[in-house]
Enzyme design. Structure first.
Site, short mmCIF file in Angstrom:
data_model
loop_
_atom_site.label_atom_id
_atom_site.label_comp_id
_atom_site.label_asym_id
_atom_site.label_seq_id
_atom_site.Cartn_x
_atom_site.Cartn_y
_atom_site.Cartn_z
CG ASP A 186 68.68 -8.37 53.73
OD1 ASP A 186 68.51 -8.76 54.89
OD2 ASP A 186 67.79 -7.85 53.04
CG ASP A 226 65.35 -9.19 50.05
OD1 ASP A 226 64.69 -9.69 50.97
OD2 ASP A 226 66.43 -9.65 49.63
CG ASP A 262 62.91 -8.40 55.08
OD1 ASP A 262 63.10 -9.03 56.14
OD2 ASP A 262 63.49 -8.66 54.02
#
Length: 1036
Positions: A455, A756, A760
């Site tokens: 990310d 997070d 996901d």
């Protein structure tokens, strides 16, 4: 070797039960099953636990569904008659409560809506547990509540004591046989040779066994303490509650009945409770009931069960039951059974131990047969075959003890346990470096990672966000150092400013709370806080805004919607919707705009292009762009849903999120290590590209692609584009999952992925290594991850990869060292037995050697910290051979040298050392033993690096290695000089000591020569899949 180990192959993540049972069946020679398989999953217990889990889930399903159906056929009177009566004890009354713990727990557990109404609903329950729904529990009442209603803890297995580890070490079959031999030896020895001389041989074996057992038990006990600490860290969950009138974070273990808990997307419901208020709260109960259909929670359906997950929305609940009074508590008790799956290295080394064990057993039997055969032949030659004495019995017993001791040395029980030791050490160190490893195999697998899909926000960037630019009333203004004057100078009308405050303060998940010092603190995500702080900077009043408007509905932000919307009632009764989110998405929802005079005008195509240019210019400056919009609803009747069209654009904001210091270096470290870094983000593609270039991720020949474009590609197009992808922007969790799946299946990559959010979870589960963020990550994401990055820092991910590689290569070092000792000990004893009729190394000496190469060797080599050179090599490939040709070269080279030296001393030692007299044989045997031990000491140093010549680099900073070396040498001196009576040694002169040390030290230059001998390779890679062996000046 690889062909022999085909039954010892398991997947590193979620291995099948067939594979797990196959390798267990293939293990045939085990000296101590309870110790060898201590860190191996008990499949029978696991199966039994699954049965219990299904039973509990069935019970919960019955409560949730069958009871509801039954209510349709039962009248209120029957229900009342069927409900058990609970009496409130004096203790409960004295504590100030008005409801029995079991009654309170049953209301939620059985979804008893009538019971809830009987108790006055949620307000009545709050009154009976003496709590204000606005103020929450008072900290001073916590201990009383825990005493009456229980602690929020589940039943766990009690930790094993040190004595249990001692008992486990004593259950080694070969050690038990040796103890019996020792006791028989003492009995026969005293009868024939008298006291105390007759007991020395047997007592020596017993003392050696005692030393081995204690060292083994201490090592295993320390490992268990490390795993206990890690397990404790894994179970730490923080939750948001209202206590003492303010919102605060507490541990899940400190939760008590009466606590008012804040729930948001991705949270795990921490206890049983009743819904107080909220918006669009959707709960996933599959972990508890097995039902995949999500459940909507509202006033008429208010029951929340512990262990379920918040799938959408937000809300508040009052806790009604904790710990073992919840169904989740009973379920958690079953989840402790069975243990964790073993790692691929543990399984592989169980296979190596089995193969070597079979060879060792064959050598032990042959040695015993040869020694016994020679003894019987000699008796027959001397015509003493019918004449047997107690000394003959002692000789045969001694031969048997030597054979059993050879099995002790030959069966390398320590190999699979060394993996556990190395992993425990690495996991403990990683915890200190802000990485919590949840699954053992992840630490091991991370060393093979070839790709990291990361990310952006919070991982590559600091997540300390501030609004840097704003576009409003068709004008752009920079906001520098928190200076609001520049905006005010733009002469924004009061009406526009009022609308800006509304879109900021009405459409936010932020709250203002007071900390312990009474100061105001903003709670919320970094993006929300940046906008909120802008509103405060402009002079906005959050509390007055919230009091003026009535909140009707909220659609919280998630990674699929990429926007947050709210619906409020204005003071005059009109309805207004507010929306903020990804600029492209919100802009498409708008058909009007505030012009430079603050009037609402239709949004033309030209203006859309102009706004898109503004968005792109913000994004090119590495700013995260958001659009803020509102919509007045014509129909004053609230229909429940928030519209997604017809909005008026108020402003575009550019939020700065600086790149973390050191990230660029960390990315370069990954690239040098053969690990590709890919950024997968939901941000605008221009923002993503700007950040990726700054981090060193996006190169000239790399591709940046958007999620919508990627997800419609054909498999062939994906095969062509995926190797070039370095940035994926505007991606959904589905896109991340698809990328991970294709990298694994199409390109056989070992993929680590960060996540997070709740959505996901599938990608984290699918990846070879799932990395959840400890700060920004939801509890659902953490639950599905293999490693939790506690500081959300990309550099920590690189540390995990470095330690993963260290584990792999440390185990290789230990295997090389142990196999060398095995080969030499087996061959020298067998050859000597064949030619001389006696073994040069006694049972006591072999037991000491076993401890050097097993427990102490594992401590020294399996706990070496990583060096920077590990990240200058390519990753170990899938299916790479663990014991490599280079390792075999080193093993056979050192073994041949040691065997030549020991054979010369055995067969011609007296003449070479010029020894005469009655004690010449004892001196030669002592020299052989001493030389053998020092050869292992120096070979242990050689094993610190399998390829490189410079084996002392970093040695003096590894205090465990140095400690083991010192302990080994000191004990060797004590054994030779002072314990000769028990160990069959005699004190040596300083010249003999020097000779033994020099012979051992010669193994070091021999190692240099061996490392210069090229070995055949299929490719120019390092022995374990790393880079090729350097030459010239780089060789050292």
């Amino acid at each position: 070797m690889d062909n022999l180990l085909k039954d010892f192959e398991v997947e590193h993540k979620n291995p099948s039960e067939v594979a797990l049972r196959r390798w267990r069946k293939a293990v045939s020679i085990v000296k101590n099953p309870s110790r060898r398989f201590r860190m191996v999953a008990d499949l029978d217990k696991r199966s039994e636990a699954e049965g219990k889990k299904r039973s509990i889930q069935e019970k919960i399903r019955t409560a949730l569904y069958v009871r509801k159906a039954a209510h349709l056929f039962l009248n209120a009177d029957q229900n009342a008659a069927g409900r058990p009566e609970y009496k409130i004890s004096d203790e409960i009354k004295e504590a100030g409560f008005g409801i029995d713990p079991d009654e309170l727990a049953s209301v939620v557990r059985e979804h008893d809506i009538k019971g809830l109404k009987t108790n006055g609903g949620v307000d009545g329950i709050a009154q009976k547990v003496s709590v204000s729904l606005d103020e929450g529990v008072h900290t001073s009442d916590v201990s009383t509540r825990q005493k009456i209603y229980g602690f929020n803890r589940y039943k766990e297995k009690p930790p094993r004591s040190f004595l249990l580890f001692v008992w486990e070490a004593l259950r080694d079959l070969t050690l038990i046989i040796l103890m019996i031999c020792a006791l028989v030896s003492i009995g026969v020895g005293i009868a024939t040779e008298g006291w105390p001389k007759g007991m020395y041989d047997g007592l020596g074996i017993i003392l050696s066994i005692f030393l081995i057992v204690m060292v083994t038990a201490i090592s295993d006990y320390n490992q268990s303490l490390q795993f206990r600490d890690l397990d404790r860290e894994k179970k730490k969950i923080s939750i948001q509650v209202i206590r003492d009138g303010r919102r605060q974070e507490i541990s899940i273990y400190d939760l008590v009945v009466g606590d008012v808990v804040q729930l948001s997307i991705g949270d795990i419901v921490p206890a049983d409770g009743i819904y107080i208020s909220g918006y669009s709260l959707v709960i996933d109960e599959s972990s508890l009931s097995g039902e995949s259909e999500p459940v909507n929670i509202y006033e008429s359906k208010p029951f929340l069960l512990s262990g379920t997950k918040v799938q959408d929305g937000s809300g508040k609940m009052i806790v009604t039951a904790v710990g073992m009074r919840t169904e989740w508590g009973k379920l958690m008790e079953t989840l402790n059974e069975g243990g964790e799956d073993e790692t691929p290295l543990q399984v592989k080394l169980n296979g190596v131990a089995t193969i070597i064990g079979k060879i060792g057993l064959a050598f032990a039997v042959l040695t015993f047969l040869v020694l016994t055969g020679r003894f019987l032949v000699e008796k027959a030659i001397h015509k003493e075959f019918t004449d047997w004495s107690s000394s003959d019995a002692m000789t045969l017993l001694n031969y048997f003890a030597i054979a059993v001791t050879i099995i002790v040395v030959a069966v390398p029980e320590g190999l699979p346990l060394a993996v556990t030791l190395s992993l425990a050490f690495a996991m403990k160190k990683l915890m200190d470096e802000k990485a919590l490893v949840r699954h053992l195999s992840a630490c091991e697998t991370m060393g093979s990672a070839t790709c990291i899909c990361t990310d952006k926000t919070g991982t590559l960037t600091t997540s300390h966000m501030v609004v840097d630019k704003i576009w409003i009333c068709e004008k752009t203004e920079d906001i520098k150092c928190g200076n609001s004057e520049s905006i005010l100078e733009m002469e924004i009308s009061e009406s526009v400013l009022s609308l800006l405050f509304q879109v900021i303060f009405q459409n936010t998940a932020c709250e203002i709370s007071k900390d312990e010092n009474g100061k105001n603190k903003i709670l919320g995500t970094p993006t929300e806080k940046a906008l909120f702080e802008l509103g405060l900077l402009l002079g906005g009043d959050f509390d007055s805004q919230r009091k003026e408007f009535q909140m009707l509905n909220v659609e919280p932000f998630n990674s699929v919607r990429k926007k947050m919307s709210v619906l409020v009632a204005l003071p005059g009764g009109e309805l207004r919707a507010f929306c903020k989110g990804a600029s492209e998405i919100v802009l498409k929802m708008c058909d009007k705009i505030l012009d430079d005079s603050g009037k609402v005008v239709p949004l033309s195509e030209e203006q859309i292009l102009n706004i898109s240019d503004v968005i792109n210019s913000f994004a090119s400056d590495a700013l995260r762009t958001l659009c803020l919009a509102y919509k007045d609803l014509d129909d004053p009747v609230y229909g429940g849903s928030i519209p997604d069209f017809g909005y008026t654009l108020v402003a575009v904001v550019g939020i700065k999120d600086p790149v973390r210091p050191g990230v660029k270096d960390a990315v370069q470290t990954c690239l040098a290590a053969g690990i590709t870094v890919r950024m997968v983000t939901g941000d605008n593609i221009n923002t993503a590209k700007a950040i990726a270039k700054e981090c060193g991720i996006l190169t000239e020949d790399g591709v940046a692609i958007e999620g919508p474009e990627f997800r419609i590609m054909s498999p062939q197009q994906m095969r062509e584009i995926i190797p070039k992808i370095q940035v994926m922007a505007r991606s959904l969790p589905l896109d991340k999952h698809k990328l991970v799946t294709n990298l694994k299946n199409m390109f056989k990559e070992v993929v680590a992925v960060t996540g997070d959010g709740t959505n996901d979870a599938p990608a984290l589960h699918e990846a070879d290594i799932g990395l959840a963020m400890g700060i920004a990550g939801t509890e659902v994401a953490k639950e599905n991850a293999d490693v939790i990055i506690m500081d959300d820092n990309f550099r920590t991910i690189v540390n995990v990869a470095k330690w993963g590689r260290a584990v792999y290569i440390n185990i290789q070092k230990f295997v090389q060292f142990q196999l060398t000792v095995n080969v030499v000990a087996l061959v020298i004893n067998f050859v000597s037995a064949c030619f001389t009729g006696s073994a040069p190394l006694t049972a006591v000496q072999l037991l000491w050697v076993n401890m050097i190469m097993d427990t102490l060797g594992a401590l020294a080599l399996a706990t070496e910290p990583p060096n920077d050179g590990l990240m200058k090599r390519a990753p170990v490939g899938r299916g790479a051979s663990f014991i490599t040709k280079t390792m075999w070269r080193n093993i056979f080279g050192q073994s041949i040298y040691q065997l030549i030296i020991l054979a010369v001393l055995q067969f011609d030692g007296k003449r070479l050392l010029r020894l005469r007299g009655p004690d010449a044989t004892e001196i030669v045997n002592t020299v052989i033993f001493n030389t053998f031990v020092f050869c292992q000491v120096f070979n242990e140093i050689n094993s610190r690096d399998i390829e490189k010549i410079n084996i002392v680099r970093g040695m003096f900073s590894s205090w465990i290695f140095l400690g083991v070396m010192v302990i080994t040498v000191v004990f060797q001196v004590i054994i030779v000089e002072f314990l000769g009576t028990f160990a069959s040694t005699v004190p040596l002169s300083w010249q003999m000591w020097l000779l033994c040390i020099v012979i051992g030290a010669v193994s070091m230059p021999i190692a240099v020569v061996l490392k210069c001998i090229p070995v055949e390779r299929e490719n120019p890679k390092h022995h374990d899949g790393y880079d090729a062996l350097p030459s010239g000046p780089d060789l050292a």
